[in-house]
Motif scaffolding. Sequence first.
Motif, PDB file in Angstrom:
ATOM      1  N   CYS A  28     -38.919  81.112  46.432  1.00  0.00           N
ATOM      2  CA  CYS A  28     -39.096  82.599  45.689  1.00  0.00           C
ATOM      3  C   CYS A  28     -38.981  82.661  44.108  1.00  0.00           C
ATOM      4  O   CYS A  28     -39.491  84.126  43.881  1.00  0.00           O
ATOM      5  CB  CYS A  28     -38.310  83.454  46.256  1.00  0.00           C
ATOM      6  SG  CYS A  28     -37.193  83.611  45.908  1.00  0.00           S
TER       7      CYS A  28
ATOM      8  N   CYS B  68     -35.482  87.368  45.561  1.00  0.00           N
ATOM      9  CA  CYS B  68     -34.772  87.489  46.276  1.00  0.00           C
ATOM     10  C   CYS B  68     -33.667  88.424  45.409  1.00  0.00           C
ATOM     11  O   CYS B  68     -32.559  88.882  46.120  1.00  0.00           O
ATOM     12  CB  CYS B  68     -34.712  86.081  47.077  1.00  0.00           C
ATOM     13  SG  CYS B  68     -33.768  85.032  46.699  1.00  0.00           S
TER      14      CYS B  68
ATOM     15  N   CYS C  84     -35.105  79.996  52.548  1.00  0.00           N
ATOM     16  CA  CYS C  84     -33.679  79.796  52.366  1.00  0.00           C
ATOM     17  C   CYS C  84     -33.461  81.255  53.425  1.00  0.00           C
ATOM     18  O   CYS C  84     -32.584  81.714  53.986  1.00  0.00           O
ATOM     19  CB  CYS C  84     -32.654  79.782  51.731  1.00  0.00           C
ATOM     20  SG  CYS C  84     -33.152  80.858  50.394  1.00  0.00           S
ATOM     21  N   GLY C  85     -34.871  82.570  53.233  1.00  0.00           N
ATOM     22  CA  GLY C  85     -33.937  83.748  53.396  1.00  0.00           C
ATOM     23  C   GLY C  85     -33.691  84.459  52.694  1.00  0.00           C
ATOM     24  O   GLY C  85     -33.695  85.648  53.013  1.00  0.00           O
ATOM     25  N   GLY C  86     -33.436  83.940  51.520  1.00  0.00           N
ATOM     26  CA  GLY C  86     -33.147  85.475  50.879  1.00  0.00           C
ATOM     27  C   GLY C  86     -31.456  84.816  50.374  1.00  0.00           C
ATOM     28  O   GLY C  86     -30.623  85.963  49.681  1.00  0.00           O
TER      29      GLY C  86
ATOM     30  N   SER D 244     -40.377  81.752  50.634  1.00  0.00           N
ATOM     31  CA  SER D 244     -38.909  81.464  50.825  1.00  0.00           C
ATOM     32  C   SER D 244     -38.517  81.444  52.231  1.00  0.00           C
ATOM     33  O   SER D 244     -38.340  81.624  53.280  1.00  0.00           O
ATOM     34  CB  SER D 244     -38.796  83.054  51.267  1.00  0.00           C
ATOM     35  OG  SER D 244     -39.568  83.909  52.020  1.00  0.00           O
TER      36      SER D 244
ATOM     37  N   LEU E 289     -35.481  84.296  40.684  1.00  0.00           N
ATOM     38  CA  LEU E 289     -35.967  84.090  41.828  1.00  0.00           C
ATOM     39  C   LEU E 289     -36.214  85.681  42.258  1.00  0.00           C
ATOM     40  O   LEU E 289     -34.946  86.965  42.113  1.00  0.00           O
ATOM     41  CB  LEU E 289     -34.218  84.018  42.944  1.00  0.00           C
ATOM     42  CG  LEU E 289     -33.420  82.272  42.717  1.00  0.00           C
ATOM     43  CD1 LEU E 289     -32.516  81.858  42.947  1.00  0.00           C
ATOM     44  CD2 LEU E 289     -34.735  81.400  43.207  1.00  0.00           C
TER      45      LEU E 289
ATOM     46  N   LEU F 166     -37.791  90.255  45.830  1.00  0.00           N
ATOM     47  CA  LEU F 166     -39.036  89.651  47.511  1.00  0.00           C
ATOM     48  C   LEU F 166     -39.471  90.035  48.453  1.00  0.00           C
ATOM     49  O   LEU F 166     -40.525  90.466  48.597  1.00  0.00           O
ATOM     50  CB  LEU F 166     -38.006  87.899  47.850  1.00  0.00           C
ATOM     51  CG  LEU F 166     -38.737  87.374  49.016  1.00  0.00           C
ATOM     52  CD1 LEU F 166     -39.623  86.486  48.464  1.00  0.00           C
ATOM     53  CD2 LEU F 166     -37.954  86.864  49.688  1.00  0.00           C
TER      54      LEU F 166
ATOM     55  N   ALA G 282     -30.717  82.356  47.777  1.00  0.00           N
ATOM     56  CA  ALA G 282     -30.795  81.302  47.109  1.00  0.00           C
ATOM     57  C   ALA G 282     -30.416  80.473  46.823  1.00  0.00           C
ATOM     58  O   ALA G 282     -29.301  79.851  46.365  1.00  0.00           O
ATOM     59  CB  ALA G 282     -29.654  82.496  45.909  1.00  0.00           C
ATOM     60  N   SER G 283     -30.514  79.293  48.021  1.00  0.00           N
ATOM     61  CA  SER G 283     -30.644  78.289  47.666  1.00  0.00           C
ATOM     62  C   SER G 283     -31.767  77.353  48.115  1.00  0.00           C
ATOM     63  O   SER G 283     -31.710  76.186  47.679  1.00  0.00           O
ATOM     64  CB  SER G 283     -29.710  78.017  49.172  1.00  0.00           C
ATOM     65  OG  SER G 283     -30.904  78.603  50.211  1.00  0.00           O
ATOM     66  N   CYS G 284     -32.750  77.929  47.683  1.00  0.00           N
ATOM     67  CA  CYS G 284     -34.268  77.218  48.059  1.00  0.00           C
ATOM     68  C   CYS G 284     -34.723  76.602  46.879  1.00  0.00           C
ATOM     69  O   CYS G 284     -35.104  75.885  46.539  1.00  0.00           O
ATOM     70  CB  CYS G 284     -35.106  77.440  49.428  1.00  0.00           C
ATOM     71  SG  CYS G 284     -35.733  79.119  48.995  1.00  0.00           S
ATOM     72  N   GLY G 285     -35.227  78.388  46.259  1.00  0.00           N
ATOM     73  CA  GLY G 285     -35.332  78.593  44.888  1.00  0.00           C
ATOM     74  C   GLY G 285     -37.255  79.061  45.308  1.00  0.00           C
ATOM     75  O   GLY G 285     -37.585  78.599  44.209  1.00  0.00           O
TER      76      GLY G 285
HETATM   77  S1  FES Z   1     -35.969  82.788  48.698  1.00  0.00           S
HETATM   78 FE1  FES Z   1     -34.648  81.263  48.705  1.00  0.00          FE
HETATM   79  S2  FES Z   1     -34.036  81.453  46.500  1.00  0.00           S
HETATM   80 FE2  FES Z   1     -35.432  83.030  47.219  1.00  0.00          FE
END
Ligand code: FES
Length: 181
Positions: A47, A82, A38-40, A36, A80, A24, A42-45
């Motif tokens: 990316c 990120c 959630c800023g990396g 992105s 992902l 990312l 791993a909570s939004c999905g």
């Molecule tokens: S930026 Fe949110 S899961 Fe990767």
Amino acid sequence: MSEFKCTLWPSGEVLSVNTEETLLTQLKQAGKKIKSSCGGCASCGDCMVVIKSGEMNLTPQSFEELRLLGNVFHITKERLSCQTKIIGDVTIDISAHEKNSFTGKGEKQVPKSTTTILKKKEDLEKSVRENEEKNQVKPTDDWYRHWEKEGEDPNKPRKLGGNKKPKAFNYTDADDKKDKE
Ligand code: FES
């Protein structure tokens, strides 16, 4: 620091990526617009990228990534970005991030949300009013137990199926004797 080739599908553009930073971060550094939220963490999905080839040249999925995506990489080929680092040559598909994924112009571009549709206050009030009016019209109960209503002949045959009064069971001694024979 080793450098590898990351080919973008379908454009065929080749980026030089290292093993230290996440995919990312490196895609963003190369000027690619990757969602992105959630800023990396791993909570939004958002990316997510699709791996076209070279899946063995990626770092294994982290616990957080597996928790979010499930153990289905062998089917979906989604990772992902990120959470992924590259340790060899890969081809990835980021077309989902490019097509109509951003709104606004120039520097004001922001990712289009996939889940939230914002309505204007007036539109919202209008739809609330419409729903309230709709709910005030109550359905009639003309059909409910219609055979018991005054003026209706209970023996009158009804054309429509369903909601029929069950027939009385006629059982006589003669039937009983017939069964025993
Ligand atoms: S930026 Fe949110 S899961 Fe990767």
